[in-house]
Design a protein around this motif. Structure first.
Motif, PDB file in Angstrom:
ATOM      1  N   ALA A  66      10.814 -18.760   2.333  1.00 18.53           N
ATOM      2  CA  ALA A  66      10.750 -19.001   0.892  1.00 18.53           C
ATOM      3  C   ALA A  66       9.416 -18.532   0.305  1.00 18.53           C
ATOM      4  CB  ALA A  66      10.958 -20.487   0.607  1.00 18.53           C
ATOM      5  N   ARG A  67       8.359 -18.628   1.087  1.00 18.36           N
ATOM      6  CA  ARG A  67       7.030 -18.237   0.609  1.00 18.36           C
ATOM      7  C   ARG A  67       6.752 -16.754   0.803  1.00 18.36           C
ATOM      8  NH1 ARG A  67       1.858 -18.184   3.138  1.00 18.36           N
ATOM      9  NH2 ARG A  67       2.827 -18.858   5.091  1.00 18.36           N
ATOM     10  N   LEU A  68       7.316 -16.160   1.863  1.00 20.28           N
ATOM     11  CA  LEU A  68       6.915 -14.818   2.272  1.00 20.28           C
ATOM     12  C   LEU A  68       7.887 -13.713   1.857  1.00 20.28           C
ATOM     13  CD1 LEU A  68       5.769 -15.810   5.862  1.00 20.28           C
ATOM     14  CD2 LEU A  68       4.264 -15.083   3.993  1.00 20.28           C
ATOM     15  N   LYS A  69       9.117 -14.050   1.526  1.00 17.62           N
ATOM     16  CA  LYS A  69      10.130 -13.015   1.273  1.00 17.62           C
ATOM     17  C   LYS A  69       9.717 -12.054   0.172  1.00 17.62           C
ATOM     18  CE  LYS A  69      14.999 -12.349   0.046  1.00 17.62           C
ATOM     19  NZ  LYS A  69      16.270 -13.019  -0.327  1.00 17.62           N
ATOM     20  N   SER A  70       9.091 -12.555  -0.875  1.00 12.86           N
ATOM     21  CA  SER A  70       8.746 -11.699  -2.011  1.00 12.86           C
ATOM     22  C   SER A  70       7.710 -10.638  -1.657  1.00 12.86           C
ATOM     23  CB  SER A  70       8.216 -12.555  -3.173  1.00 12.86           C
ATOM     24  OG  SER A  70       7.026 -13.230  -2.789  1.00 12.86           O
ATOM     25  N   GLY A  71       7.042 -10.796  -0.523  1.00 16.60           N
ATOM     26  CA  GLY A  71       6.035  -9.824  -0.131  1.00 16.60           C
ATOM     27  C   GLY A  71       6.586  -8.578   0.540  1.00 16.60           C
ATOM     28  N   PHE A  72       7.879  -8.575   0.877  1.00 14.74           N
ATOM     29  CA  PHE A  72       8.481  -7.424   1.551  1.00 14.74           C
ATOM     30  C   PHE A  72       8.980  -6.402   0.535  1.00 14.74           C
ATOM     31  CE2 PHE A  72       8.793 -10.579   4.889  1.00 14.74           C
ATOM     32  CZ  PHE A  72       8.570  -9.850   6.055  1.00 14.74           C
ATOM     33  N   PRO A  73       8.832  -5.118   0.813  1.00 12.83           N
ATOM     34  CA  PRO A  73       9.463  -4.111  -0.046  1.00 12.83           C
ATOM     35  C   PRO A  73      10.980  -4.209   0.066  1.00 12.83           C
ATOM     36  CG  PRO A  73       8.517  -3.085   1.903  1.00 12.83           C
ATOM     37  CD  PRO A  73       8.062  -4.515   1.914  1.00 12.83           C
ATOM     38  N   SER A  74      11.666  -3.832  -0.992  1.00  8.90           N
ATOM     39  CA  SER A  74      13.119  -4.014  -1.046  1.00  8.90           C
ATOM     40  C   SER A  74      13.859  -3.195  -0.004  1.00  8.90           C
ATOM     41  CB  SER A  74      13.641  -3.664  -2.442  1.00  8.90           C
ATOM     42  OG  SER A  74      13.323  -2.313  -2.764  1.00  8.90           O
ATOM     43  N   ASP A  75      13.234  -2.110   0.497  1.00  5.20           N
ATOM     44  CA  ASP A  75      13.908  -1.263   1.479  1.00  5.20           C
ATOM     45  C   ASP A  75      13.525  -1.606   2.912  1.00  5.20           C
ATOM     46  OD1 ASP A  75      11.295  -0.394   1.310  1.00  5.20           O
ATOM     47  OD2 ASP A  75      11.775   1.749   1.305  1.00  5.20           O
ATOM     48  N   HIS A  76      12.815  -2.695   3.113  1.00  8.16           N
ATOM     49  CA  HIS A  76      12.434  -3.086   4.477  1.00  8.16           C
ATOM     50  C   HIS A  76      13.693  -3.476   5.255  1.00  8.16           C
ATOM     51  CE1 HIS A  76      10.479  -5.228   7.788  1.00  8.16           C
ATOM     52  NE2 HIS A  76       9.328  -4.722   7.376  1.00  8.16           N
TER      53      HIS A  76
END
Length: 255
Positions: A66-76
């Motif tokens: 919940a805390r870390l997902k937004s840090g990934f690029p959408s194409d990861h």
């Protein structure tokens, strides 16, 4: 250890590290148009409901995905694996693998806990998946070298039995002798006790060309002893360092 159930810890920061790294490795391995084998020694139930009382009680998913997902690029590839998991569930490593592998690839999943094994059989049904109720380390020994010979193994013990830290280096050395082309990923927790350090030092001595990748994060709650996550990767894929460096930066930012 038959008391361990991962639902209490699913989606925590260590899962994000482990599953994102696994997704990077599998994404790289599937670039070539050749089939591969995937072996997992401690598969759990495959997918997890992070709204279940067990998961909510520990608060680990809130401090993890919940805390870390937004840090990934959408194409990861990790994000792709999350999006392929149905009904809003969180994919454990078997589901991450199944979501990123191809129908011609073969998956071998071991889970000894009777309830987790039963759930795994219901959660992951595909013609190229074989599920075993047996000790995963012993299964891996019996399967190696697998067919196809190209492939990835994920070793993810609970470490509830402290003796595992002592037995795993010798076991890993035996696996890599039998399967010298396999990418073997062994996860370990970074604890306040530093219990992992002698194990990692021995594995580095045995496998000088391997890669150890560690990230650190705040304890999920007061008194929680896990302060980071490590992966020891024997036969790391070429150029995986860049993807792992991106993971390190994400954890350093915290989101």
């Amino acid at each position: 250890m038959l008391s361990y159930q991962h639902l209490y810890h699913a989606g925590n920061a260590a899962d994000v590290h482990k599953h994102a790294a696994l997704a990077l490795v599998l994404d790289y391995m599937t670039v070539k148009d050749k089939p591969l084998s995937y072996i997992e020694t401690h598969a759990g139930r495959g997918v997890y409901d992070l709204g279940a009382p067990e998961a909510v009680r520990t608060g680990e998913a809130a401090q993890g995905i919940a805390r870390l997902k937004s840090g990934f690029p959408s194409d990861h590839p990790y994000i792709r694996a999350l999006e392929r998991c149905q009904n809003g569930l969180y994919p454990g490593s078997p589901a991450v693998a199944l979501g990123l592998l191809r129908p011609r690839d073969r998956l071998h999943l071991a889970e000894l806990h009777p309830m987790e094994h039963s759930a795994l059989k219901g959660n992951l049904t595909a013609p190229n998946v074989r599920i075993y109720r047996q000790d995963g380390l012993a299964l891996a020994q019996s399967l190696c070298p697998p067919e196809p010979r190209r492939g990835v193994m994920l070793v993810d013990p609970s470490y509830e039995v402290k003796a595992e830290y002592g037995r795993l280096p010798k076991w890993l050395a035996g696996i890599t002798r039998k399967w010298n082309v396999g990418v073997v990923m062994l996860w370990y927790p970074l604890l306040t006790s530093q219990a992992h350090k002698p194990m990692v030092q021995q594995m580095k001595k045995d496998h000088p060309d391997a890669l150890a990748h560690e990230v650190r994060f705040p304890p999920a709650r007061e008194g929680h002893r896990m302060i980071g996550s490590g992966l020891f990767i024997a036969n790391p894929p070429y150029r995986i360092d860049a993807g792992l460096a991106g993971l390190s930066a994400l954890f350093e930012r915290g989101a």
